[in-house]
Design an enzyme around this catalytic site. Structure first.
Site, PDB file in Angstrom:
ATOM      1  N   CYS A   1      33.413   3.813 -33.910  1.00  0.00           N
ATOM      2  CA  CYS A   1      33.888   4.383 -35.178  1.00  0.00           C
ATOM      3  C   CYS A   1      33.351   5.798 -35.337  1.00  0.00           C
ATOM      4  CB  CYS A   1      33.424   3.515 -36.336  1.00  0.00           C
ATOM      5  SG  CYS A   1      31.648   3.245 -36.296  1.00  0.00           S
TER       6      CYS A   1
ATOM      7  N   GLU B   1      32.264  -0.908 -43.785  1.00  0.00           N
ATOM      8  CA  GLU B   1      32.093   0.112 -42.735  1.00  0.00           C
ATOM      9  C   GLU B   1      33.400   0.118 -41.955  1.00  0.00           C
ATOM     10  OE1 GLU B   1      29.673   2.138 -42.385  1.00  0.00           O
ATOM     11  OE2 GLU B   1      28.018   1.237 -43.480  1.00  0.00           O
TER      12      GLU B   1
HETATM   13  P1  NAD Z   1      39.270  -5.549 -37.007  1.00  0.00           P
HETATM   14  O1  NAD Z   1      39.394  -5.068 -38.411  1.00  0.00           O
HETATM   15  O2  NAD Z   1      40.475  -6.008 -36.312  1.00  0.00           O
HETATM   16  O3  NAD Z   1      38.247  -6.783 -36.951  1.00  0.00           O
HETATM   17  C1  NAD Z   1      36.937  -6.704 -37.466  1.00  0.00           C
HETATM   18  C2  NAD Z   1      36.467  -8.097 -37.814  1.00  0.00           C
HETATM   19  O4  NAD Z   1      37.291  -8.609 -38.852  1.00  0.00           O
HETATM   20  C3  NAD Z   1      36.570  -9.109 -36.670  1.00  0.00           C
HETATM   21  O5  NAD Z   1      35.468  -9.982 -36.756  1.00  0.00           O
HETATM   22  C4  NAD Z   1      37.870  -9.833 -36.964  1.00  0.00           C
HETATM   23  O6  NAD Z   1      37.901 -11.143 -36.449  1.00  0.00           O
HETATM   24  C5  NAD Z   1      37.831  -9.861 -38.479  1.00  0.00           C
HETATM   25  N1  NAD Z   1      39.131 -10.004 -39.127  1.00  0.00           N
HETATM   26  C6  NAD Z   1      40.341  -9.566 -38.684  1.00  0.00           C
HETATM   27  N2  NAD Z   1      41.301  -9.903 -39.579  1.00  0.00           N
HETATM   28  C7  NAD Z   1      40.686 -10.548 -40.595  1.00  0.00           C
HETATM   29  C8  NAD Z   1      41.121 -11.149 -41.804  1.00  0.00           C
HETATM   30  N3  NAD Z   1      42.405 -11.117 -42.162  1.00  0.00           N
HETATM   31  N4  NAD Z   1      40.213 -11.732 -42.608  1.00  0.00           N
HETATM   32  C9  NAD Z   1      38.913 -11.740 -42.269  1.00  0.00           C
HETATM   33  N5  NAD Z   1      38.416 -11.202 -41.140  1.00  0.00           N
HETATM   34  C10 NAD Z   1      39.301 -10.612 -40.312  1.00  0.00           C
HETATM   35  O7  NAD Z   1      38.497  -4.401 -36.239  1.00  0.00           O
HETATM   36  P2  NAD Z   1      38.042  -4.395 -34.710  1.00  0.00           P
HETATM   37  O8  NAD Z   1      39.225  -4.082 -33.871  1.00  0.00           O
HETATM   38  O9  NAD Z   1      37.219  -5.604 -34.394  1.00  0.00           O
HETATM   39  O10 NAD Z   1      37.019  -3.169 -34.708  1.00  0.00           O
HETATM   40  C11 NAD Z   1      37.433  -1.865 -34.567  1.00  0.00           C
HETATM   41  C12 NAD Z   1      37.398  -1.170 -35.918  1.00  0.00           C
HETATM   42  O11 NAD Z   1      36.094  -1.282 -36.476  1.00  0.00           O
HETATM   43  C13 NAD Z   1      37.664   0.305 -35.789  1.00  0.00           C
HETATM   44  O12 NAD Z   1      38.524   0.733 -36.812  1.00  0.00           O
HETATM   45  C14 NAD Z   1      36.288   0.922 -35.968  1.00  0.00           C
HETATM   46  O13 NAD Z   1      36.296   2.244 -36.432  1.00  0.00           O
HETATM   47  C15 NAD Z   1      35.667  -0.012 -36.937  1.00  0.00           C
HETATM   48  N6  NAD Z   1      34.205   0.089 -36.870  1.00  0.00           N
HETATM   49  C16 NAD Z   1      33.569   0.686 -37.917  1.00  0.00           C
HETATM   50  C17 NAD Z   1      32.192   0.840 -37.878  1.00  0.00           C
HETATM   51  C18 NAD Z   1      31.477   1.507 -39.020  1.00  0.00           C
HETATM   52  O14 NAD Z   1      30.273   1.353 -39.092  1.00  0.00           O
HETATM   53  N7  NAD Z   1      32.155   2.238 -39.899  1.00  0.00           N
HETATM   54  C19 NAD Z   1      31.473   0.363 -36.787  1.00  0.00           C
HETATM   55  C20 NAD Z   1      32.155  -0.247 -35.740  1.00  0.00           C
HETATM   56  C21 NAD Z   1      33.543  -0.386 -35.804  1.00  0.00           C
END
Ligand code: NAD
Length: 522
Positions: free
Chosen positions: A325, A291
């Site tokens: 998102c 997602e």
């Molecule tokens: P992010 O990708 O920075 O982090 C998401 C998660 O991934 C966090 O738990 C983070 O600690 C982890 N993470 C980061 N780097 C990683 C790695 N190298 N390996 C493993 N895990 C890692 O995103 P964010 O800033 O927390 O969230 C915002 C983003 O999430 C936006 O792009 C938003 O659109 C998206 N989002 C999507 C949905 C959906 O349902 N499509 C819902 C909510 C948020």
């Protein structure tokens, strides 16, 4: 002083989400006292949860969790590393077989008790969310209601996960088609919806009979830890749900994804990190649900009810401070109604109260951190450099918290970054179009494909446009459509798979076909 709800459209939206469920404690509208906050923080677990036990990180590491409204440290949380990850993997692998064989009714009733406990503790969860993430309390309550619904929905789905039974067309075999739990899962969640993003994964995984390791975002681990304590109280056996907060996510996701016992990863977060995880998932051919990011268009046709369209835009743009998102990233308005629409939207946006989410009457809380504020400011500056006019807002707040004013931009160039990138802030860029074809082309001109919104009183036009939009979700004359009973997910670079609905549980099962000698073949 009580503020009439109708003056707070973003909170009205949160209230609408709460409608499905009555919380059992009556929410107080008073600003929570320091004493209440301290008592809640003292009652919230801050350790790792492995094999049914709370434990400190093996290396003794921890990280700070901050309040984005003040920049102050709320508490410190244990930070898992590879050793902890492998202990959690051992526990999840060990519990998998017995959890898969636990009758679905038993799994369903644990989920249902989890739902009840989330309702009973709605105020604590909402307050924790506001403290660590910043959204106004009314919206946090809305998220508790929405997030809790996944537990109830999947408690109902758990006992209805049917397979199939049929004869082959040739009559030589009987086919028994069953759905089995996929196995231990790694669930990675973002910070913007700290409860709902966890329940949307945990509930279907539990319903399907999978064990799991949940890794909440480092910015907002407290809600997940509190929720974990409630699920443990609901009767989850040890090892089924393991929770690993960490400020070094790759150091646990790498070893877990390399472990052949892990069978699935479900990730919600940015497209960039999602792509990286998809590459890692190829090594062991892991099932993946992704997602990812969005760049949602909100299209207003000249035959729209403009008041409805403005209300929809307020909800789709400003809920969660725009950190969603599903946020309307681009507002596309038919030229003939653009002046009137912009005037109405400007009036509503300039009336919004910005402040700490703890205070009654606040519509827009702080952004998650200083980096987020800088990124939103850069997008606005870039749009202005390319000729956009700031109608409302345009600047970050001063003071210690990470505030950014609700901002309305007009005459925005299609080349501006604010149009091409996910904003994740309270900024609404308005662009205009003249024909239906132009609106569709503008809306689809993005590599993302998550949420879209269309406002028109002509239902045939709405459905026709829906057919032409490359998005997994469409709100027709509404600004918020998320629901536990609906399949949520995107196309293109917004992701793979669906969460919620009947589709949500299928993501955690694999199909087995048993061919049985036909009783008529001899
Ligand atoms: P992010 O990708 O920075 O982090 C998401 C998660 O991934 C966090 O738990 C983070 O600690 C982890 N993470 C980061 N780097 C990683 C790695 N190298 N390996 C493993 N895990 C890692 O995103 P964010 O800033 O927390 O969230 C915002 C983003 O999430 C936006 O792009 C938003 O659109 C998206 N989002 C999507 C949905 C959906 O349902 N499509 C819902 C909510 C948020």
């Amino acid at each position: 002083m009580d503020t009439p709800a109708s003056q707070h459209p973003v909170q009205d939206d949160a209230a609408a989400q709460t409608r499905t469920t009555q919380t059992r404690t009556t929410p107080s509208r008073a600003t929570p006292s320091r004493q209440r906050i301290d008592a809640l923080l003292a009652a919230t677990p801050t350790d790792l949860f492995i094999n049914g036990q709370w434990r400190q990180a093996a290396a003794g590491a921890s990280f700070a969790v901050e309040d984005p409204a003040t920049g102050e440290t709320l508490t410190r949380v244990a930070s898992a590393d590879e050793t902890d990850a492998l202990s959690a993997m051992d526990a999840a692998a060990e519990a998998q077989d017995s959890w898969a064989r636990t009758p679905s009714r038993v799994r369903a009733e644990i989920l249902r008790r989890g739902f009840d406990l989330v309702q009973d503790h709605a105020e604590e969860l909402a307050l924790l969310m506001t403290l660590e993430m910043g959204k106004p309390l009314a919206q946090s309550r809305g998220e508790v209601s929405y997030g809790g619904e996944f537990l109830r929905w999947f408690s109902e789905e758990a006992v209805r996960d049917h397979g199939r039974y049929a004869d082959t067309p040739e009559g030589n075999l009987r086919m028994l088609i069953t759905r089995k739990p996929v196995g231990p899962c790694l669930l990675i969640t973002p910070w913007n919806f700290p409860l709902a993003m966890a329940t949307r994964k945990v509930a279907p995984a539990l319903a399907a009979g999978c064990t799991m390791i949940l890794k909440p975002a480092a910015l907002t681990p407290l809600t997940s830890l509190y929720f974990t304590a409630l699920m443990s109280e609901a009767g989850l056996p040890g090892g089924v749900l393991n929770v690993l907060p960490t400020d070094s996510p790759a150091s646990i996701s790498g070893p877990l994804m390399a472990d052949p016992r892990l069978r699935k990863i479900s990730f919600t977060g940015s497209t960039a990190v999602g792509k990286q995880l998809m590459k890692q998932a190829t090594e062991n051919v892991l099932r993946t649900s992704m997602e990812l990011g969005g760049n949602g268009p909100l299209i207003v046709f000249e035959d729209a009810d403009l008041d409805k369209a403005v209300a929809g835009a307020m909800a789709a743009k400003l809920r969660n401070m725009g950190e969603a998102c599903t946020a309307a990233n681009r507002v596309l308005v038919q030229e003939s109604v653009a002046e009137e629409f912009i005037a109405k939207l400007a009036q509503r946006m300039s009336a919004l109260q910005v402040g700490s989410g703890l205070e009654d009457g606040v519509d827009v809380g702080p952004l998650i951190d200083a980096k987020a504020c800088t990124s939103v400011a850069e997008l606005v500056d870039d749009a202005v450099r390319r000729g956009a006019e700031v109608v409302v807002g345009g600047q970050r707040g001063d003071g210690p918290g990470h505030f950014f004013a609700p901002t309305l931009l007009r005459n925005v160039s299609p080349e501006a970054r604010v149009v091409r990138e996910e904003i994740f802030g309270p900024v609404a860029p308005v662009l205009t179009f003249s024909t239906e074809d132009e609106a569709v082309a503008m809306a689809n001109a993005t590599e993302y494909g998550l949420a879209s919104y269309v406002f028109t009183e002509n239902i045939s036009r709405g459905l026709r446009i829906g057919d032409r939009l490359d998005f997994g979700l469409l709100g027709l004359n509404v600004g918020v459509i998320s629901n536990a009973a609906a399949p949520f997910g995107g196309v293109k670079q917004s992701g793979l798979g669906r969460e919620g609905g009947a589709e949500g549980i299928a993501e955690y099962t694999s199909t087995q076909y048993v061919g049985i000698e036909s009783p008529w073949s001899g």
